[in-house]
Design a protein around this motif. Structure first.
Motif, PDB file in Angstrom:
ATOM      1  N   TRP A   1      13.259 -12.503 -30.159  1.00 29.13           N
ATOM      2  CA  TRP A   1      12.255 -11.807 -30.962  1.00 29.13           C
ATOM      3  C   TRP A   1      11.694 -12.738 -32.020  1.00 29.13           C
ATOM      4  N   VAL A   2      10.413 -12.556 -32.323  1.00 26.48           N
ATOM      5  CA  VAL A   2       9.746 -13.275 -33.404  1.00 26.48           C
ATOM      6  C   VAL A   2       9.111 -12.228 -34.306  1.00 26.48           C
ATOM      7  N   THR A   3       9.483 -12.226 -35.570  1.00 29.02           N
ATOM      8  CA  THR A   3       8.992 -11.218 -36.512  1.00 29.02           C
ATOM      9  C   THR A   3       8.150 -11.874 -37.600  1.00 29.02           C
ATOM     10  N   PHE A   4       7.102 -11.179 -38.008  1.00 27.07           N
ATOM     11  CA  PHE A   4       6.262 -11.635 -39.121  1.00 27.07           C
ATOM     12  C   PHE A   4       5.713 -10.418 -39.830  1.00 27.07           C
ATOM     13  N   SER A   5       5.188 -10.627 -41.027  1.00 26.28           N
ATOM     14  CA  SER A   5       4.708  -9.524 -41.866  1.00 26.28           C
ATOM     15  C   SER A   5       3.194  -9.590 -42.020  1.00 26.28           C
ATOM     16  N   VAL A   6       2.559  -8.431 -42.005  1.00 22.64           N
ATOM     17  CA  VAL A   6       1.122  -8.299 -42.212  1.00 22.64           C
ATOM     18  C   VAL A   6       0.921  -7.585 -43.541  1.00 22.64           C
ATOM     19  N   SER A   7       0.203  -8.231 -44.459  1.00 19.27           N
ATOM     20  CA  SER A   7       0.024  -7.661 -45.785  1.00 19.27           C
ATOM     21  C   SER A   7      -0.942  -6.479 -45.746  1.00 19.27           C
ATOM     22  N   GLN A   8      -0.879  -5.677 -46.794  1.00 24.44           N
ATOM     23  CA  GLN A   8      -1.759  -4.512 -46.906  1.00 24.44           C
ATOM     24  C   GLN A   8      -3.219  -4.943 -47.009  1.00 24.44           C
ATOM     25  N   ASN A   9      -3.495  -6.031 -47.733  1.00 18.24           N
ATOM     26  CA  ASN A   9      -4.871  -6.517 -47.872  1.00 18.24           C
ATOM     27  C   ASN A   9      -5.420  -6.988 -46.530  1.00 18.24           C
ATOM     28  N   LEU A  10      -4.591  -7.710 -45.760  1.00 22.24           N
ATOM     29  CA  LEU A  10      -5.051  -8.191 -44.459  1.00 22.24           C
ATOM     30  C   LEU A  10      -5.280  -7.028 -43.509  1.00 22.24           C
ATOM     31  N   ALA A  11      -4.421  -6.029 -43.543  1.00 22.88           N
ATOM     32  CA  ALA A  11      -4.618  -4.855 -42.690  1.00 22.88           C
ATOM     33  C   ALA A  11      -5.918  -4.139 -43.033  1.00 22.88           C
ATOM     34  N   ALA A  12      -6.241  -4.032 -44.332  1.00 23.74           N
ATOM     35  CA  ALA A  12      -7.497  -3.402 -44.741  1.00 23.74           C
ATOM     36  C   ALA A  12      -8.700  -4.226 -44.282  1.00 23.74           C
ATOM     37  N   LYS A  13      -8.566  -5.548 -44.353  1.00 23.33           N
ATOM     38  CA  LYS A  13      -9.646  -6.419 -43.897  1.00 23.33           C
ATOM     39  C   LYS A  13      -9.883  -6.241 -42.401  1.00 23.33           C
ATOM     40  N   TRP A  14      -8.814  -6.163 -41.631  1.00 23.84           N
ATOM     41  CA  TRP A  14      -8.950  -5.952 -40.196  1.00 23.84           C
ATOM     42  C   TRP A  14      -9.660  -4.634 -39.897  1.00 23.84           C
ATOM     43  N   ARG A  15      -9.252  -3.575 -40.568  1.00 26.14           N
ATOM     44  CA  ARG A  15      -9.896  -2.271 -40.318  1.00 26.14           C
ATOM     45  C   ARG A  15     -11.388  -2.330 -40.600  1.00 26.14           C
ATOM     46  N   ASP A  16     -11.755  -3.011 -41.680  1.00 27.50           N
ATOM     47  CA  ASP A  16     -13.166  -3.119 -42.035  1.00 27.50           C
ATOM     48  C   ASP A  16     -13.933  -3.925 -40.992  1.00 27.50           C
TER      49      ASP A  16
END
Length: 379
Positions: free
Chosen positions: A192-207
Motif C-alpha cells: 500500500w502507498v498512502t498520501f494525504s490530500v489537503s482541504q484546500n487542494l480538494a476544494a480546488k479540484w472541485r472548482d
C-alpha cells in the motif's frame, strides 16, 4: 562659431532579437504529486495464545516467510498432558452414559407395566440426561486441550517479511502479559502507498471539475505512479483502493491509499516516496516555457509580440507546472499569441523586437513534452 555648432544625433538603439513561442492550446495530462509512504497491505502481530516456555525460534529474523511456515514452538508437553487428562475424562463420562442408557432401557418398560414407580423412572431418566450432558462437557474439554496443544505451534498466517523476535529461546511466554507479543509478519506483495490530500487542494479540484477546466477519468479510474527517494521510477503502477471519507481534525486533510504490485520486493513498509496521480486531463490548455513567465510587482507577466512586431506586457495567471520546463497559463493568453522566451531582458515594452526563431506549442521543444510527471503540482 561656437554658437553655430550642432551636437551629433544619438545613435539609434538596435532592435533587440528575441526568440518567441507561438501559443497553441492542447489537451495535457493533469498530474498531481504528493509525499507518500509505503505500508504493508497486511501486517499481522504474532501473539502467543497460551503460556509456556519458548522451545524454538524456527525462522530467520528479517527474512521472507511463507504462509503456514513454522515461526515459534512452545514446550508442548504440558498441553499433551492436559489433552491426555481430558481424553480420559471423556472416556469415563462415556462409560457412565452407557450405564445410564442401559439402566433407563430396563426401567422404562417396567414402569409402563407399573412394576416400578414413577420415581424410579424419573431417577433413571435424570441419570441418563446428566451422563449425556457430562459427555458433551468432557468432549468440549478435549477440544479445548487440542486447541491449546495446537497453539503451542505458532505459524505464519501470511506471506511476508518477519520482524525480529521479541522473545528469546528458553524464555517464559505469558499469554496474559506483554511477553505474549512475539513478532510481526508484514505482507509486501501487494504493498500500500498512502498520501494525504489537503482541504484546500480538494476544494480546488472541485472548482476545476465544476468549471470543466479539468476532466476526471472515466469512473474515476486514477492510476498512481511512485518515484523513490533516489529519483528511481518504480516500474509498476497501482490503483486507488480507498479514500478516507472524513478529514483529519489534526491536519485538515484526508488519507488516500493505493495498492501496487511488488513482485521483487523493492518496496518495504515505511519508505517515503513521491506519488503521482495520473488520469485527469486539462482540455485546451495553454502551456508555455517557464522562462517566458516573469514575476512583476502585481503578479506574473509575459511579453507578447503583436502583429506589428512591438512587444507588449501581458499579465497572466499561472497554473500547475507541466513537465520539467513548462507551465500552464490559466488566463491572459490566447491561441496564436507570440510569447517571448529568450531575450526577455532586452525587451522594452512598446518598442519593436525582431523574432529570430518562432516555435509553436505543437512542434516546439518547450511546452510540449511531459518529460517528468513529477512537477505536475504547482509549487
Amino acid at each position: 562659431m561656437a554658437g553655430c555648432s550642432r551636437e551629433p544625433a544619438a545613435p539609434q538603439r538596435p532592435v533587440p532579437e528575441v526568440t518567441a513561442f507561438t501559443v497553441a492550446p492542447k489537451d495535457v495530462p493533469y498530474i498531481q504529486n504528493f509525499v507518500a509512504q509505503t505500508e504493508s497491505s497486511r501486517q499481522v502481530n504474532i501473539v502467543a495464545r497460551v503460556s509456556g516456555f519458548l522451545d524454538r525460534i524456527a525462522y530467520r529474523e528479517g527474512e521472507l516467510v511463507k504462509e503456514g511456515q513454522l515461526l515459534f514452538q512452545l514446550d508442548p508437553k504440558p498441553f499433551q498432558a492436559q489433552l491426555g487428562t481430558a481424553r480420559g475424562e471423556l472416556q469415563s463420562q462415556q462409560a457412565r452414559f452407557t450405564t445410564a442408557q442401559a439402566n433407563l432401557g430396563r426401567v422404562k418398560p417396567l414402569a409402563q407395566q407399573n412394576a416400578l414407580s414413577q420415581a424410579d423412572l424419573d431417577r433413571a431418566q435424570g441419570e441418563f440426561d446428566s451422563a449425556k450432558a457430562a459427555v458433551f462437557s468432557a468432549q468440549a474439554k478435549v477440544t479445548e486441550a487440542e486447541l491449546n496443544l495446537s497453539y503451542a505451534t505458532i505459524r505464519s498466517p501470511v506471506n511476508g517479511l518477519a520482524s525480529r523476535s521479541l522473545q528469546r529461546q528458553g524464555a517464559f511466554v505469558n499469554s496474559m502479559a506483554e511477553s505474549a507479543n512475539l513478532t510481526y509478519v508484514a505482507a509486501v506483495d501487494p504493498v500500500w502507498v498512502t498520501f494525504s490530500v489537503s482541504q484546500n487542494l480538494a476544494a480546488k479540484w472541485r472548482d476545476e471539475f465544476a468549471k470543466k477546466q479539468v476532466i476526471e477519468p472515466k469512473n474515476r479510474d486514477y492510476t498512481v505512479e511512485i518515484v523513490l527517494s533516489d529519483d528511481t521510477r518504480y516500474p509498476h503502477r497501482g490503483k486507488i483502493n480507498f479514500a478516507d471519507p472524513s478529514f483529519s481534525q489534526e491536519t485538515g486533510s484526508f488519507m488516500v491509499r493505493a495498492v501496487l504490485p511488488n513482485p521483487k520486493h523493492m518496496l518495504r513498509p515505511g519508505m517515503f516516496v513521491t506519488a503521482y496521480l495520473h488520469g485527469a486531463t486539462r482540455p485546451g490548455a495553454i502551456v508555455v516555457p517557464q522562462l517566458a513567465v516573469q514575476q512583476g510587482s502585481n503578479g506574473h507577466l509575459v511579453y507578447v509580440v503583436n502583429q506589428s512586431g512591438v512587444a507588449e506586457v501581458r499579465p497572466v495567471i499561472v497554473g500547475d507546472y507541466y513537465g520539467v520546463k513548462d507551465i500552464v497559463i490559466l488566463a491572459g493568453l490566447h491561441a496564436g499569441d507570440r510569447v517571448v522566451v529568450d531575450g526577455v531582458l532586452r525587451v522594452v515594452p512598446g518598442q519593436p523586437v525582431k523574432i529570430a526563431e518562432a516555435a509553436s506549442g505543437k512542434d516546439g521543444e518547450g511546452a510540449g513534452k511531459d518529460t517528468k510527471a513529477g512537477d505536475a503540482a504547482k509549487k
